[in-house]
Design an enzyme around this catalytic site. Structure first.
Site, PDB file in Angstrom:
ATOM      1  N   GLU A  85      -4.316   7.700  -4.723  1.00  0.00           N
ATOM      2  CA  GLU A  85      -4.501   6.931  -5.830  1.00  0.00           C
ATOM      3  C   GLU A  85      -5.880   7.533  -6.492  1.00  0.00           C
ATOM      4  O   GLU A  85      -6.875   7.799  -5.861  1.00  0.00           O
ATOM      5  CB  GLU A  85      -4.638   5.416  -5.730  1.00  0.00           C
ATOM      6  CG  GLU A  85      -3.213   4.721  -5.529  1.00  0.00           C
ATOM      7  CD  GLU A  85      -3.184   3.374  -4.928  1.00  0.00           C
ATOM      8  OE1 GLU A  85      -4.442   2.712  -5.347  1.00  0.00           O
ATOM      9  OE2 GLU A  85      -2.139   2.794  -4.643  1.00  0.00           O
ATOM     10  N   ARG A 124       0.819  -1.047   0.017  1.00  0.00           N
ATOM     11  CA  ARG A 124      -0.147  -0.045  -0.160  1.00  0.00           C
ATOM     12  C   ARG A 124       0.984   1.068  -0.047  1.00  0.00           C
ATOM     13  O   ARG A 124       1.991   1.018   0.532  1.00  0.00           O
ATOM     14  CB  ARG A 124      -0.608   0.020   1.195  1.00  0.00           C
ATOM     15  CG  ARG A 124      -1.868  -0.976   1.225  1.00  0.00           C
ATOM     16  CD  ARG A 124      -3.277  -0.549   0.280  1.00  0.00           C
ATOM     17  NE  ARG A 124      -4.257  -1.445   0.181  1.00  0.00           N
ATOM     18  CZ  ARG A 124      -4.541  -2.792  -0.526  1.00  0.00           C
ATOM     19  NH1 ARG A 124      -3.488  -2.829  -1.233  1.00  0.00           N
ATOM     20  NH2 ARG A 124      -5.355  -3.268  -0.487  1.00  0.00           N
ATOM     21  N   HIS A 150      -1.911   0.395  -9.599  1.00  0.00           N
ATOM     22  CA  HIS A 150      -2.358  -0.801  -8.668  1.00  0.00           C
ATOM     23  C   HIS A 150      -3.034  -1.705  -9.488  1.00  0.00           C
ATOM     24  O   HIS A 150      -4.261  -2.185  -9.434  1.00  0.00           O
ATOM     25  CB  HIS A 150      -3.478   0.062  -7.675  1.00  0.00           C
ATOM     26  CG  HIS A 150      -3.726  -0.596  -6.521  1.00  0.00           C
ATOM     27  ND1 HIS A 150      -4.005   0.134  -5.363  1.00  0.00           N
ATOM     28  CD2 HIS A 150      -3.669  -1.823  -6.395  1.00  0.00           C
ATOM     29  CE1 HIS A 150      -4.299  -0.924  -4.320  1.00  0.00           C
ATOM     30  NE2 HIS A 150      -4.004  -2.129  -4.796  1.00  0.00           N
TER      31      HIS A 150
HETATM   32  P1  NAP Z   1      -0.189 -11.577   4.792  1.00  0.00           P
HETATM   33  O1  NAP Z   1      -0.160 -12.987   4.385  1.00  0.00           O
HETATM   34  O2  NAP Z   1      -1.463 -11.343   6.121  1.00  0.00           O
HETATM   35  O3  NAP Z   1       1.028 -11.048   5.049  1.00  0.00           O
HETATM   36  C1  NAP Z   1       1.396  -9.794   5.652  1.00  0.00           C
HETATM   37  C2  NAP Z   1       2.827 -10.099   6.458  1.00  0.00           C
HETATM   38  O4  NAP Z   1       3.002  -8.831   7.150  1.00  0.00           O
HETATM   39  C3  NAP Z   1       2.987 -11.202   7.589  1.00  0.00           C
HETATM   40  O5  NAP Z   1       3.741 -11.903   7.542  1.00  0.00           O
HETATM   41  C4  NAP Z   1       2.726 -10.391   8.918  1.00  0.00           C
HETATM   42  O6  NAP Z   1       3.410 -11.074   9.715  1.00  0.00           O
HETATM   43  C5  NAP Z   1       3.569  -9.111   8.366  1.00  0.00           C
HETATM   44  N1  NAP Z   1       3.436  -7.901   9.195  1.00  0.00           N
HETATM   45  C6  NAP Z   1       2.289  -7.380   9.380  1.00  0.00           C
HETATM   46  N2  NAP Z   1       2.547  -6.149  10.311  1.00  0.00           N
HETATM   47  C7  NAP Z   1       3.882  -6.068  10.515  1.00  0.00           C
HETATM   48  C8  NAP Z   1       4.696  -5.270  11.151  1.00  0.00           C
HETATM   49  N3  NAP Z   1       4.038  -4.079  11.838  1.00  0.00           N
HETATM   50  N4  NAP Z   1       5.990  -5.313  10.942  1.00  0.00           N
HETATM   51  C9  NAP Z   1       6.329  -6.413  10.183  1.00  0.00           C
HETATM   52  N5  NAP Z   1       5.672  -7.428   9.395  1.00  0.00           N
HETATM   53  C10 NAP Z   1       4.293  -7.270   9.461  1.00  0.00           C
HETATM   54  O7  NAP Z   1      -1.117 -10.682   3.752  1.00  0.00           O
HETATM   55  P2  NAP Z   1      -0.758 -10.783   2.035  1.00  0.00           P
HETATM   56  O8  NAP Z   1      -1.602 -11.511   1.406  1.00  0.00           O
HETATM   57  O9  NAP Z   1       0.599 -11.365   1.797  1.00  0.00           O
HETATM   58  O10 NAP Z   1      -0.981  -9.275   1.401  1.00  0.00           O
HETATM   59  C11 NAP Z   1      -0.394  -8.335   2.218  1.00  0.00           C
HETATM   60  C12 NAP Z   1      -0.685  -7.075   1.633  1.00  0.00           C
HETATM   61  O11 NAP Z   1      -0.429  -6.807   0.266  1.00  0.00           O
HETATM   62  C13 NAP Z   1      -2.184  -6.672   1.800  1.00  0.00           C
HETATM   63  O12 NAP Z   1      -2.371  -6.518   2.995  1.00  0.00           O
HETATM   64  C14 NAP Z   1      -2.400  -5.617   0.714  1.00  0.00           C
HETATM   65  O13 NAP Z   1      -2.301  -4.593   1.488  1.00  0.00           O
HETATM   66  C15 NAP Z   1      -1.281  -5.784  -0.235  1.00  0.00           C
HETATM   67  N6  NAP Z   1      -1.831  -6.342  -1.370  1.00  0.00           N
HETATM   68  C16 NAP Z   1      -1.617  -5.428  -2.453  1.00  0.00           C
HETATM   69  C17 NAP Z   1      -2.256  -5.800  -3.716  1.00  0.00           C
HETATM   70  C18 NAP Z   1      -1.981  -4.756  -5.027  1.00  0.00           C
HETATM   71  O14 NAP Z   1      -2.685  -4.655  -6.001  1.00  0.00           O
HETATM   72  N7  NAP Z   1      -0.650  -4.491  -4.931  1.00  0.00           N
HETATM   73  C19 NAP Z   1      -2.712  -7.265  -3.928  1.00  0.00           C
HETATM   74  C20 NAP Z   1      -2.814  -7.985  -2.932  1.00  0.00           C
HETATM   75  C21 NAP Z   1      -2.518  -7.338  -1.607  1.00  0.00           C
HETATM   76  P3  NAP Z   1       2.925 -12.185  10.618  1.00  0.00           P
HETATM   77  O15 NAP Z   1       3.227 -13.421   9.461  1.00  0.00           O
HETATM   78  O16 NAP Z   1       3.840 -12.480  11.736  1.00  0.00           O
HETATM   79  O17 NAP Z   1       1.357 -12.076  10.884  1.00  0.00           O
END
Ligand code: NAP
Length: 324
Positions: free
Chosen positions: A266, A237, A285
């Site tokens: 955005e 994000r 995006h």
């Molecule tokens: P996820 O599986 O929940 O992965 C997020 C990771 O970030 C987890 O491993 C979490 O740690 C870690 N984390 C959370 N807070 C943290 C902090 N303060 N410091 C360090 N690490 C932290 O989510 P995901 O499915 O990979 O998606 C991640 C993000 O990508 C989404 O939330 C979304 O905003 C973004 N996204 C963007 C697009 C796009 O179109 N560009 C598409 C999809 C997603 P833990 O494992 O310990 O909980």
């Protein structure tokens, strides 16, 4: 009597028909603000809302006393006040897993495009500047064998890392809230503190969710710790990064290049300095934006809302506490 649903996002005709068989469905165009007073009568009777980029506020929730579930067609839900939903016993569902690989593809596209200057050089060819073989001024950097630093090592972060480690022989380092020993075994990934990762990585790729803790996680101090040859990728994000600090770092050679799918605001303004820089690849995006994946996300959201409104457990429930 059928429960009422508001749809504000792209669903296929078949998905709309599936919902219409079970519920009263009202489709609102994306251009309509959900909280527009003209929608108050509708929201007063609504049991479920499904869509993407939904503008949900506590005030809007006050106008929807029958609301049981919100199904966002996205994995991120930083636009939704989860605590307010939970307080009111409203379920929030998202669409993890089905977009992981496609979003990781986008991340790797940005890694390749920035390192090999693909967009810049393709435009150079189109501008008829290819009059002789190119020289070092237009050479790029290798990707294979380099160090990939993942900031956030969840589903998407791990999928990007797999591409790097298994496809490109990259060394993977990661900073994440919790350690990921399975990935350390699978990919030889090594956990680092954020400052160590920034100093060591050739590519820094951000995949943390936007939360109060991660807002502006990467700013001037962090860019200063990166290598001058370092390339910064953001597919999470925009607000996880201090965008002015990123612009300053790119303008002043603090880092080499950036590949960005997401921005503080955005759509990105045409006057953004980022759009003037040849070492920036900016995408609108598109992390999950393929036909197959957007359809799978919509279907997951449809399944979530159907199950929730039928009193069953949705597949991807964010706030378990809302069910108690
Ligand atoms: P996820 O599986 O929940 O992965 C997020 C990771 O970030 C987890 O491993 C979490 O740690 C870690 N984390 C959370 N807070 C943290 C902090 N303060 N410091 C360090 N690490 C932290 O989510 P995901 O499915 O990979 O998606 C991640 C993000 O990508 C989404 O939330 C979304 O905003 C973004 N996204 C963007 C697009 C796009 O179109 N560009 C598409 C999809 C997603 P833990 O494992 O310990 O909980």
């Amino acid at each position: 009597m059928k429960k009422q649903l508001v749809v504000q996002g792209r669903l296929s005709d078949a998905q709309l028909a599936e919902l219409s068989d079970l519920f009263e469905v009202e489709v609102l165009p994306k251009t309509t603000a959900l909280n527009d007073p003209a929608n108050h009568a509708l929201l007063a009777n609504v049991h479920g809302i499904i869509g993407s980029g939904l503008a949900i506020t506590p005030q809007l929730l006050d106008t929807a006393p029958k609301l049981e579930v919100i199904a966002t067609i996205s994995v991120g839900y930083d636009n939704i006040p989860v605590d307010e939903l939970t307080k009111r016993g409203i379920m929030l569902c998202n669409t993890p897993d089905v977009l992981t690989e496609t979003t990781a593809d986008t991340g790797f596209t940005l890694i390749m495009a920035t390192a090999r200057r693909v967009v810049e050089l393709a435009e150079w060819v189109k501008a008829d500047k290819w009059q002789a073989s190119i020289g070092p001024a237009l050479f790029g950097s290798d990707v294979h064998g380099k160090t990939l630093g993942m900031v956030g090592f969840g589903r998407i972060g791990q999928a990007v890392a797999r591409r790097g480690a298994l496809g490109f022989g990259m060394k993977v380092i990661y900073s994440n809230a919790s350690p990921k020993p399975e990935l350390e075994s699978e990919l030889g990934a090594q956990r680092r503190e954020l400052n160590e990762l920034l100093a060591e990585a050739d590519f820094v790729c951000v995949t943390v969710p936007l939360t109060a803790e991660t807002e502006r996680l990467v700013g001037a101090q962090e860019f200063a710790q990166m290598k001058p040859s370092g390339i910064f990728i953001n597919i999470a994000r925009g607000k996880v990064v201090d965008e002015s600090a990123l612009i300053h770092a790119l303008e002043n050679g603090v880092i080499q290049a950036a590949g960005l799918d997401v921005f503080e605001k955005e759509p990105l303004s045409a006057s953004s300095p980022l759009l003037k820089m040849s070492n920036v690849v900016a995408l609108p995006h598109i992390g999950s934006a393929t036909h197959e994946t957007r359809d799978a996300m919509a279907q997951r959201a449809v399944d979530n809302i159907r199950l929730a409104l039928q009193g069953e457990r949705p597949i991807s429930l964010v706030n378990e506490e809302a069910c108690r």
